[in-house]
Design a protein around this motif. Structure first.
Motif, PDB file in Angstrom:
ATOM      1  N   THR A   1      23.171 -69.786 -14.501  1.00 42.98           N
ATOM      2  CA  THR A   1      23.440 -69.748 -13.059  1.00 42.98           C
ATOM      3  C   THR A   1      24.953 -69.797 -12.855  1.00 42.98           C
ATOM      4  O   THR A   1      25.680 -70.460 -13.599  1.00 42.98           O
ATOM      5  N   LEU A   2      25.422 -69.077 -11.842  1.00 41.02           N
ATOM      6  CA  LEU A   2      26.847 -69.015 -11.544  1.00 41.02           C
ATOM      7  C   LEU A   2      27.136 -69.699 -10.209  1.00 41.02           C
ATOM      8  O   LEU A   2      26.334 -69.611  -9.267  1.00 41.02           O
ATOM      9  N   HIS A   3      28.279 -70.357 -10.147  1.00 35.30           N
ATOM     10  CA  HIS A   3      28.639 -71.139  -8.964  1.00 35.30           C
ATOM     11  C   HIS A   3      30.125 -70.940  -8.665  1.00 35.30           C
ATOM     12  O   HIS A   3      30.944 -70.788  -9.570  1.00 35.30           O
ATOM     13  N   GLY A   4      30.435 -70.970  -7.372  1.00 33.82           N
ATOM     14  CA  GLY A   4      31.831 -70.875  -6.983  1.00 33.82           C
ATOM     15  C   GLY A   4      32.587 -72.158  -7.262  1.00 33.82           C
ATOM     16  O   GLY A   4      33.781 -72.151  -7.573  1.00 33.82           O
ATOM     17  N   ASP A   5      31.896 -73.315  -7.161  1.00 31.82           N
ATOM     18  CA  ASP A   5      32.480 -74.619  -7.452  1.00 31.82           C
ATOM     19  C   ASP A   5      31.666 -75.280  -8.553  1.00 31.82           C
ATOM     20  O   ASP A   5      30.491 -74.955  -8.766  1.00 31.82           O
ATOM     21  N   ARG A   6      32.249 -76.236  -9.226  1.00 34.27           N
ATOM     22  CA  ARG A   6      31.555 -76.910 -10.313  1.00 34.27           C
ATOM     23  C   ARG A   6      30.305 -77.614  -9.786  1.00 34.27           C
ATOM     24  O   ARG A   6      30.400 -78.438  -8.868  1.00 34.27           O
ATOM     25  N   PRO A   7      29.116 -77.283 -10.321  1.00 33.37           N
ATOM     26  CA  PRO A   7      27.887 -77.943  -9.855  1.00 33.37           C
ATOM     27  C   PRO A   7      27.846 -79.389 -10.317  1.00 33.37           C
ATOM     28  O   PRO A   7      28.306 -79.713 -11.416  1.00 33.37           O
ATOM     29  N   ALA A   8      27.312 -80.247  -9.466  1.00 34.39           N
ATOM     30  CA  ALA A   8      27.318 -81.677  -9.770  1.00 34.39           C
ATOM     31  C   ALA A   8      26.001 -82.163 -10.337  1.00 34.39           C
ATOM     32  O   ALA A   8      25.916 -83.292 -10.817  1.00 34.39           O
ATOM     33  N   ASP A   9      24.947 -81.332 -10.298  1.00 35.64           N
ATOM     34  CA  ASP A   9      23.629 -81.818 -10.665  1.00 35.64           C
ATOM     35  C   ASP A   9      23.201 -81.379 -12.067  1.00 35.64           C
ATOM     36  O   ASP A   9      22.042 -81.481 -12.435  1.00 35.64           O
ATOM     37  N   ILE A  10      24.136 -80.870 -12.875  1.00 39.07           N
ATOM     38  CA  ILE A  10      23.812 -80.416 -14.223  1.00 39.07           C
ATOM     39  C   ILE A  10      24.755 -81.104 -15.197  1.00 39.07           C
ATOM     40  O   ILE A  10      25.918 -81.359 -14.881  1.00 39.07           O
TER      41      ILE A  10
ATOM     42  N   VAL B   1      35.121 -63.582 -14.742  1.00 34.22           N
ATOM     43  CA  VAL B   1      34.313 -62.359 -14.812  1.00 34.22           C
ATOM     44  C   VAL B   1      35.141 -61.259 -15.486  1.00 34.22           C
ATOM     45  O   VAL B   1      36.197 -60.872 -14.990  1.00 34.22           O
ATOM     46  N   ALA B   2      34.644 -60.784 -16.638  1.00 32.50           N
ATOM     47  CA  ALA B   2      35.332 -59.712 -17.356  1.00 32.50           C
ATOM     48  C   ALA B   2      34.801 -58.345 -16.958  1.00 32.50           C
ATOM     49  O   ALA B   2      35.510 -57.343 -17.025  1.00 32.50           O
ATOM     50  N   GLY B   3      33.531 -58.302 -16.532  1.00 34.48           N
ATOM     51  CA  GLY B   3      32.931 -57.024 -16.154  1.00 34.48           C
ATOM     52  C   GLY B   3      31.584 -57.222 -15.507  1.00 34.48           C
ATOM     53  O   GLY B   3      30.927 -58.255 -15.678  1.00 34.48           O
ATOM     54  N   LEU B   4      31.151 -56.224 -14.745  1.00 36.57           N
ATOM     55  CA  LEU B   4      29.856 -56.252 -14.065  1.00 36.57           C
ATOM     56  C   LEU B   4      29.178 -54.904 -14.283  1.00 36.57           C
ATOM     57  O   LEU B   4      29.830 -53.856 -14.254  1.00 36.57           O
ATOM     58  N   GLU B   5      27.866 -54.935 -14.503  1.00 35.79           N
ATOM     59  CA  GLU B   5      27.124 -53.685 -14.630  1.00 35.79           C
ATOM     60  C   GLU B   5      25.691 -53.904 -14.187  1.00 35.79           C
ATOM     61  O   GLU B   5      25.167 -55.031 -14.215  1.00 35.79           O
TER      62      GLU B   5
ATOM     63  N   ASP C   1      22.727 -62.948 -15.892  1.00 34.07           N
ATOM     64  CA  ASP C   1      22.014 -62.015 -15.021  1.00 34.07           C
ATOM     65  C   ASP C   1      21.755 -62.682 -13.677  1.00 34.07           C
ATOM     66  O   ASP C   1      21.286 -63.823 -13.617  1.00 34.07           O
ATOM     67  N   LEU C   2      22.030 -61.965 -12.603  1.00 27.15           N
ATOM     68  CA  LEU C   2      21.783 -62.494 -11.267  1.00 27.15           C
ATOM     69  C   LEU C   2      21.446 -61.348 -10.324  1.00 27.15           C
ATOM     70  O   LEU C   2      21.672 -60.180 -10.652  1.00 27.15           O
ATOM     71  N   THR C   3      20.886 -61.694  -9.200  1.00 24.09           N
ATOM     72  CA  THR C   3      20.488 -60.672  -8.234  1.00 24.09           C
ATOM     73  C   THR C   3      21.729 -60.092  -7.544  1.00 24.09           C
ATOM     74  O   THR C   3      22.803 -60.707  -7.532  1.00 24.09           O
ATOM     75  N   THR C   4      21.546 -58.921  -6.951  1.00 22.52           N
ATOM     76  CA  THR C   4      22.652 -58.312  -6.214  1.00 22.52           C
ATOM     77  C   THR C   4      23.056 -59.181  -5.028  1.00 22.52           C
ATOM     78  O   THR C   4      24.239 -59.249  -4.672  1.00 22.52           O
ATOM     79  N   VAL C   5      22.079 -59.859  -4.433  1.00 25.72           N
ATOM     80  CA  VAL C   5      22.387 -60.754  -3.297  1.00 25.72           C
ATOM     81  C   VAL C   5      23.263 -61.906  -3.764  1.00 25.72           C
ATOM     82  O   VAL C   5      24.274 -62.254  -3.131  1.00 25.72           O
TER      83      VAL C   5
ATOM     84  N   ASP D   1      30.810 -63.156  -4.269  1.00 35.08           N
ATOM     85  CA  ASP D   1      31.930 -62.209  -4.244  1.00 35.08           C
ATOM     86  C   ASP D   1      32.431 -61.938  -5.665  1.00 35.08           C
ATOM     87  O   ASP D   1      33.632 -61.999  -5.953  1.00 35.08           O
ATOM     88  N   LEU D   2      31.477 -61.658  -6.552  1.00 37.03           N
ATOM     89  CA  LEU D   2      31.828 -61.419  -7.950  1.00 37.03           C
ATOM     90  C   LEU D   2      32.591 -60.119  -8.104  1.00 37.03           C
ATOM     91  O   LEU D   2      32.226 -59.093  -7.532  1.00 37.03           O
ATOM     92  N   ARG D   3      33.630 -60.179  -8.916  1.00 39.12           N
ATOM     93  CA  ARG D   3      34.431 -59.000  -9.226  1.00 39.12           C
ATOM     94  C   ARG D   3      35.220 -59.329 -10.482  1.00 39.12           C
ATOM     95  O   ARG D   3      35.436 -60.506 -10.803  1.00 39.12           O
ATOM     96  N   PRO D   4      35.640 -58.331 -11.219  1.00 41.34           N
ATOM     97  CA  PRO D   4      36.440 -58.608 -12.418  1.00 41.34           C
ATOM     98  C   PRO D   4      37.655 -59.459 -12.091  1.00 41.34           C
ATOM     99  O   PRO D   4      38.375 -59.203 -11.124  1.00 41.34           O
TER     100      PRO D   4
END
Length: 368
Positions: free
Chosen positions: A295-304, A314-318, A337-341, A347-350
């Protein structure tokens, strides 16, 4: 697949003519030296078993297949089929059938005469050979195309004619070199299912060469993975997919794979990062988890657990199926792997910085 095995005389099966002598299977050590490349692969295959040689381009798969067929001389090692030494037997005299990647059907012969060619070379009369060929075409659903020349056949039909030609001589060893590679995606799906059924009924030894993991997983009972001319892993498709031992295999089956040293539930990876796992182990181990577990997060998750969270870039997206695959670098290089949503919300980008997290329960650790 359920197939007959054993060393006694083989009964006549639906896809097999009468076989003479006991079926003992294949026992080979294939050593071929060619320039700077050295192939050294041991193969033991039981009667009725389908083994897939899997590996990257240049690994030595096709060289191994050519050595089994007698088209590539051995530098060292041995080759025994049903107890008979084959090293000095010329290719045309070996009880071997080959289905080539491009099928190599004779363009000037009909499908019937293509299949009859092998029995004719083995001494059958023209009438006997054509009768046997007609039987094989019927078994493979090609009776209506018996008179057609190869250019009139579809890719799937040509593949089945090539298979019929290989089987018409009642081989003790069937070799298939990328048998589905020349087919389009739709035809490949249909022909793969047909080929699986035919191989399930084949009583002798079958060796399949492929770089396609799905072909290998569907068609083979056992995988032998070759890299740089040597065997790096072998086992059932399920075992190989669950416990990959090289990056190549991990990528094939869609896993992130790392090597490290375990101390209880903590593994310090060779990369320097740490992973908390469910297994309690000690010593050198592999750790694997699928990209979908990340799972990807914009900020450090606190519950893991902090040990299962890494700062990445992010080095690349496909596009990967119906998801987006993100290739990440940083504290732990990995694929997610994550959904397009989800990708849009982050706001993922290289170049973007993210936090990657994996729950311990979704990791799998096993000894090296």
């Amino acid at each position: 697949m359920n197939r007959p095995t054993g060393t006694g005389p083989a009964p006549k099966g639906p896809l097999e003519g009468p076989l003479e002598g006991p079926l003992e299977g294949l026992d080979a050590r294939l050593v071929v030296e060619r320039g700077a490349f050295r192939l050294d692969v041991a193969l033991t295959v039981a009667p009725g078993e389908v083994v897939a040689l899997l590996g990257p381009n240049g690994a030595g798969k096709t060289t191994a297949l050519r050595a089994l067929a007698g088209l590539e001389p051995l530098t060292d090692g041995h080759l025994r089929l049903d107890g008979t030494e084959l090293e000095r037997v010329p290719p045309e005299s070996r009880p071997v059938g080959v289905v080539f990647q491009d099928y190599l059907l004779f363009p000037h012969l009909s499908a019937l005469d293509n299949v009859a060619f092998g029995p004719r070379c083995r001494g059958a009369s023209k009438a006997e050979a054509r009768e046997r060929a007609a039987g094989w075409l019927e078994r493979l659903g090609l009776t209506a195309h018996a008179g057609a020349r190869p250019r009139r056949l579809s890719g799937g039909q040509a593949q089945r004619v090539a298979l019929a030609r290989a089987l018409a001589t009642s081989p003790r060893l069937l070799l298939l070199d990328e048998p589905l590679a020349a087919l389009d995606a739709r035809t490949r799906l249909e022909v793969r299912a047909q080929l699986r059924r035919h191989l399930a009924e084949f009583e002798a030894v079958a060796v399949l060469v492929t770089h396609d993991p799905l072909d290998a997983m569907v068609l083979a009972d056992r995988l032998v993975v070759v890299e740089d001319g040597r065997v790096v892993q072998e086992g059932t498709p399920a075992e190989t997919a669950r416990r990959p031992r090289t990056d190549y295999i991990a990528q094939l089956v869609g896993l992130n794979l790392y090597r490290g040293r375990a101390d209880g539930h903590t593994v310090r990876l060779d990369t320097g990062a740490e992973v908390t796992v469910t297994e309690s182990l000690a010593g050198p181990v592999f750790v694997a988890f699928p990209p979908v577990a990340v799972t990807l997060h914009g900020d450090r998750p606190a519950d893991i657990s902090a040990r299962n969270v890494w700062r990445c870039e992010v080095a690349g997206l496909e596009t990967h199926g119906d998801q987006i695959r993100a290739d990440l670098t940083g504290e732990l290089p990995l694929a997610a792997d994550l959904t397009t949503v989800a990708a849009a919300q982050l706001d993922l980008r290289p170049g973007a910085e993210v936090w990657a997290a994996v729950k311990a329960a979704q990791t799998h650790a096993y000894p090296v």
